[in-house]
Enzyme design. Structure first.
Site, PDB file in Angstrom:
ATOM      1  N   ASN A 141      -9.054   0.688  -0.244  1.00  0.00           N
ATOM      2  CA  ASN A 141      -8.288  -0.065  -0.790  1.00  0.00           C
ATOM      3  C   ASN A 141      -8.683  -0.648  -2.216  1.00  0.00           C
ATOM      4  O   ASN A 141      -8.813  -2.346  -1.894  1.00  0.00           O
ATOM      5  CB  ASN A 141      -7.273  -0.785  -0.160  1.00  0.00           C
ATOM      6  CG  ASN A 141      -5.960  -1.884  -0.773  1.00  0.00           C
ATOM      7  OD1 ASN A 141      -6.476  -2.067  -2.420  1.00  0.00           O
ATOM      8  ND2 ASN A 141      -4.817  -1.239  -0.550  1.00  0.00           N
ATOM      9  N   HIS A 195      -7.225  -5.106  -5.518  1.00  0.00           N
ATOM     10  CA  HIS A 195      -7.393  -6.587  -5.812  1.00  0.00           C
ATOM     11  C   HIS A 195      -8.966  -6.618  -6.335  1.00  0.00           C
ATOM     12  O   HIS A 195      -8.706  -7.934  -6.726  1.00  0.00           O
ATOM     13  CB  HIS A 195      -7.505  -7.113  -4.413  1.00  0.00           C
ATOM     14  CG  HIS A 195      -6.546  -7.325  -3.617  1.00  0.00           C
ATOM     15  ND1 HIS A 195      -5.508  -8.059  -4.098  1.00  0.00           N
ATOM     16  CD2 HIS A 195      -6.642  -6.712  -2.033  1.00  0.00           C
ATOM     17  CE1 HIS A 195      -4.437  -7.843  -2.803  1.00  0.00           C
ATOM     18  NE2 HIS A 195      -4.991  -7.429  -1.806  1.00  0.00           N
ATOM     19  N   HIS A 255      -2.343   0.922  -4.658  1.00  0.00           N
ATOM     20  CA  HIS A 255      -0.724   0.756  -3.959  1.00  0.00           C
ATOM     21  C   HIS A 255       0.279  -0.178  -5.436  1.00  0.00           C
ATOM     22  O   HIS A 255      -0.607  -0.975  -6.139  1.00  0.00           O
ATOM     23  CB  HIS A 255      -0.539  -0.376  -3.273  1.00  0.00           C
ATOM     24  CG  HIS A 255       1.026  -1.625  -3.070  1.00  0.00           C
ATOM     25  ND1 HIS A 255       1.095  -2.256  -1.888  1.00  0.00           N
ATOM     26  CD2 HIS A 255       1.965  -0.731  -3.676  1.00  0.00           C
ATOM     27  CE1 HIS A 255       2.299  -1.900  -2.231  1.00  0.00           C
ATOM     28  NE2 HIS A 255       3.106  -0.923  -2.496  1.00  0.00           N
ATOM     29  N   ARG A 294       2.809  -1.412  -7.185  1.00  0.00           N
ATOM     30  CA  ARG A 294       3.768  -2.327  -6.534  1.00  0.00           C
ATOM     31  C   ARG A 294       4.624  -2.292  -7.541  1.00  0.00           C
ATOM     32  O   ARG A 294       4.239  -2.541  -8.988  1.00  0.00           O
ATOM     33  CB  ARG A 294       3.421  -3.396  -6.510  1.00  0.00           C
ATOM     34  CG  ARG A 294       2.211  -4.156  -5.451  1.00  0.00           C
ATOM     35  CD  ARG A 294       2.355  -5.279  -4.702  1.00  0.00           C
ATOM     36  NE  ARG A 294       3.467  -6.268  -4.777  1.00  0.00           N
ATOM     37  CZ  ARG A 294       4.194  -6.144  -3.309  1.00  0.00           C
ATOM     38  NH1 ARG A 294       3.264  -6.105  -2.355  1.00  0.00           N
ATOM     39  NH2 ARG A 294       5.287  -6.811  -3.415  1.00  0.00           N
ATOM     40  N   ARG A 307       2.103  -6.344  -9.989  1.00  0.00           N
ATOM     41  CA  ARG A 307       0.998  -7.410 -10.176  1.00  0.00           C
ATOM     42  C   ARG A 307      -0.271  -7.542  -9.729  1.00  0.00           C
ATOM     43  O   ARG A 307      -1.297  -8.370 -10.437  1.00  0.00           O
ATOM     44  CB  ARG A 307       1.209  -8.826  -8.903  1.00  0.00           C
ATOM     45  CG  ARG A 307       1.138  -8.311  -7.634  1.00  0.00           C
ATOM     46  CD  ARG A 307       1.244  -9.221  -7.114  1.00  0.00           C
ATOM     47  NE  ARG A 307       2.993  -8.682  -6.467  1.00  0.00           N
ATOM     48  CZ  ARG A 307       3.097  -9.358  -5.146  1.00  0.00           C
ATOM     49  NH1 ARG A 307       2.264  -9.542  -4.073  1.00  0.00           N
ATOM     50  NH2 ARG A 307       4.558  -9.591  -5.013  1.00  0.00           N
ATOM     51  N   GLU A 347      -0.278   3.639  -2.454  1.00  0.00           N
ATOM     52  CA  GLU A 347       0.678   3.443  -1.307  1.00  0.00           C
ATOM     53  C   GLU A 347       2.490   3.267  -2.626  1.00  0.00           C
ATOM     54  O   GLU A 347       1.745   2.367  -3.432  1.00  0.00           O
ATOM     55  CB  GLU A 347       0.220   1.812  -1.476  1.00  0.00           C
ATOM     56  CG  GLU A 347      -0.489   2.208   0.449  1.00  0.00           C
ATOM     57  CD  GLU A 347      -1.294   0.847   0.268  1.00  0.00           C
ATOM     58  OE1 GLU A 347      -0.526  -0.679   0.067  1.00  0.00           O
ATOM     59  OE2 GLU A 347      -2.239   0.198   1.292  1.00  0.00           O
ATOM     60  N   THR A 385       1.581  -6.953   2.150  1.00  0.00           N
ATOM     61  CA  THR A 385       3.521  -6.136   2.689  1.00  0.00           C
ATOM     62  C   THR A 385       3.069  -6.840   4.189  1.00  0.00           C
ATOM     63  O   THR A 385       2.511  -7.012   4.759  1.00  0.00           O
ATOM     64  CB  THR A 385       2.108  -4.741   3.024  1.00  0.00           C
ATOM     65  OG1 THR A 385       2.267  -4.326   1.522  1.00  0.00           O
ATOM     66  CG2 THR A 385       3.414  -3.507   3.135  1.00  0.00           C
ATOM     67  N   GLU A 410       0.852   5.266   9.079  1.00  0.00           N
ATOM     68  CA  GLU A 410      -0.044   4.008   9.097  1.00  0.00           C
ATOM     69  C   GLU A 410       0.109   2.831  10.017  1.00  0.00           C
ATOM     70  O   GLU A 410       1.251   2.223   9.842  1.00  0.00           O
ATOM     71  CB  GLU A 410      -0.654   3.648   7.313  1.00  0.00           C
ATOM     72  CG  GLU A 410      -1.693   2.730   7.665  1.00  0.00           C
ATOM     73  CD  GLU A 410      -1.650   2.670   6.683  1.00  0.00           C
ATOM     74  OE1 GLU A 410      -2.106   3.741   5.819  1.00  0.00           O
ATOM     75  OE2 GLU A 410      -2.804   1.625   5.656  1.00  0.00           O
ATOM     76  N   HIS A 469      -4.289  -2.769   6.780  1.00  0.00           N
ATOM     77  CA  HIS A 469      -4.057  -4.747   6.622  1.00  0.00           C
ATOM     78  C   HIS A 469      -4.931  -5.390   7.671  1.00  0.00           C
ATOM     79  O   HIS A 469      -4.648  -5.763   8.374  1.00  0.00           O
ATOM     80  CB  HIS A 469      -2.611  -5.062   6.887  1.00  0.00           C
ATOM     81  CG  HIS A 469      -1.703  -5.236   5.446  1.00  0.00           C
ATOM     82  ND1 HIS A 469      -1.538  -5.426   4.384  1.00  0.00           N
ATOM     83  CD2 HIS A 469      -2.192  -6.804   5.324  1.00  0.00           C
ATOM     84  CE1 HIS A 469      -1.276  -6.305   4.050  1.00  0.00           C
ATOM     85  NE2 HIS A 469      -1.545  -7.294   4.797  1.00  0.00           N
TER      86      HIS A 469
HETATM   87  N1  PXP Z   1      -2.671  -0.648   3.900  1.00  0.00           N
HETATM   88  C1  PXP Z   1      -1.135  -0.570   3.099  1.00  0.00           C
HETATM   89  C2  PXP Z   1      -0.150   0.302   3.382  1.00  0.00           C
HETATM   90  C3  PXP Z   1      -1.051  -2.234   2.608  1.00  0.00           C
HETATM   91  O1  PXP Z   1      -0.085  -2.290   2.364  1.00  0.00           O
HETATM   92  C4  PXP Z   1      -2.205  -2.765   2.729  1.00  0.00           C
HETATM   93  C5  PXP Z   1      -2.374  -3.414   1.489  1.00  0.00           C
HETATM   94  O2  PXP Z   1      -2.077  -3.447   0.476  1.00  0.00           O
HETATM   95  C6  PXP Z   1      -3.387  -2.091   3.266  1.00  0.00           C
HETATM   96  C7  PXP Z   1      -3.504  -1.057   4.034  1.00  0.00           C
HETATM   97  C8  PXP Z   1      -5.143  -2.419   2.723  1.00  0.00           C
HETATM   98  O3  PXP Z   1      -4.806  -4.555   3.634  1.00  0.00           O
HETATM   99  P1  PXP Z   1      -5.912  -5.204   3.625  1.00  0.00           P
HETATM  100  O4  PXP Z   1      -6.006  -5.276   1.435  1.00  0.00           O
HETATM  101  O5  PXP Z   1      -5.770  -6.519   3.900  1.00  0.00           O
HETATM  102  O6  PXP Z   1      -6.468  -4.930   4.464  1.00  0.00           O
END
Ligand code: PXP
Length: 253
Positions: free
Chosen positions: A10, A13, A46, A48, A52, A76, A107, A157, A199
């Site tokens: 992911n 960030h 994701h 959003r 953001r 996402e 989330t 998931e 997550h």
């Molecule tokens: N999976 C989902 C559905 C999420 O919402 C997130 C966070 O955006 C992640 C995976 C990745 O989580 P993390 O960034 O905490 O590793």
């Protein structure tokens, strides 16, 4: 792929850092290219509602990059008409339906599929008809697992954030969270759902999660992007993969 276990990276960030200064760098698409080169099986992003981190232009570019590389993009999204239209315009490999509240930092919990059945089921149907694999991001709760099956999603998931946090805080509930994750994963597999986890995972928490045999994919972001500051994105992904491999090798032994 680690013992049948895929790693989705992911890259949200990277965009968080970029947006902190409103500059054009660092570029999430460059991060996606590096992640794929380092052994990620797919890219997760994701979009959003408040934009953001990831922007609409990022999704356009990530969809094009993943298509060009023949790798899956896991989109996402909240279950809203706006996000549905964006998903249908890009036709990503997968869409992961998540809950979204504007004031949340991230989330915070799983989607309440049981309560949202009537709103979620038609969206799932339209996505499946369009060839998008649908995943519901849910807590490790057997009622939610059954509801995800009921709305027609092919994948769940499981939200592993509470387990990961308990491990980091050395909290006694960690074992109970893990037991619930195992039970939910087993039930989902019994129902014919593919099972993913996401997550909050880091180098420590990824191993007990990767050892749960029903998991087919782990989606990891925040920790990897943070670790990339110190050792680089490629090495951070390679180390995460190695830990996933180790966990699966122990299980298979
Ligand atoms: N999976 C989902 C559905 C999420 O919402 C997130 C966070 O955006 C992640 C995976 C990745 O989580 P993390 O960034 O905490 O590793």
């Amino acid at each position: 792929m680690a013992g049948g276990l895929r790693l989705g990276v992911n890259i949200d960030h990277v965009a968080t850092v970029r947006n902190a200064r409103g500059e054009g760098y660092p570029d999430p698409v460059r991060a996606a290219e590096m992640a794929l080169a380092a052994g990620a099986d797919g890219i997760t992003a994701h979009l959003r509602e408040d934009r953001r981190h990831i922007s609409d232009a990022d999704i356009d570019a990530l969809a094009a990059t993943c298509r060009k590389r023949g790798r899956p993009l896991n989109f996402e999204m909240a279950v809203t008409p706006e996000m549905e239209a964006i998903a249908l315009s890009h036709l990503p490999h997968a869409a992961c339906l998540v809950p979204e509240r504007r004031e949340e930092v991230t989330t915070e919990g799983g989607l309440n599929v049981a309560r949202g059945h009537n709103a979620i089921a038609p969206v799932v149907r339209r996505f499946v008809d369009a060839g998008i694999r649908v995943s519901c991001f849910i807590d490790a709760d057997l009622e939610q697992v059954a509801a995800a099956k009921d709305v027609g999603s092919q994948v769940i998931e499981l939200h592993v954030g509470a387990f990961c946090q308990a491990i980091r805080e050395r909290a006694p509930e960690a074992q109970a969270h893990l037991t619930r994750l195992r039970a939910a994963a087993a039930e989902a597999a019994r129902l014919g759902l593919e099972v993913h986890a996401g997550h909050g995972m880091d180098y420590e928490t990824v191993k007990p999660i990767a050892a749960i045999p029903e998991f087919m994919e782990l989606n990891i972001g925040h920790f990897l992007i943070g670790e990339a500051i110190f050792i680089g994105l490629g090495p951070a992904i390679q180390r995460m993969r190695a830990l996933m491999d180790e966990a699966r090798a122990v299980k298979a032994a």
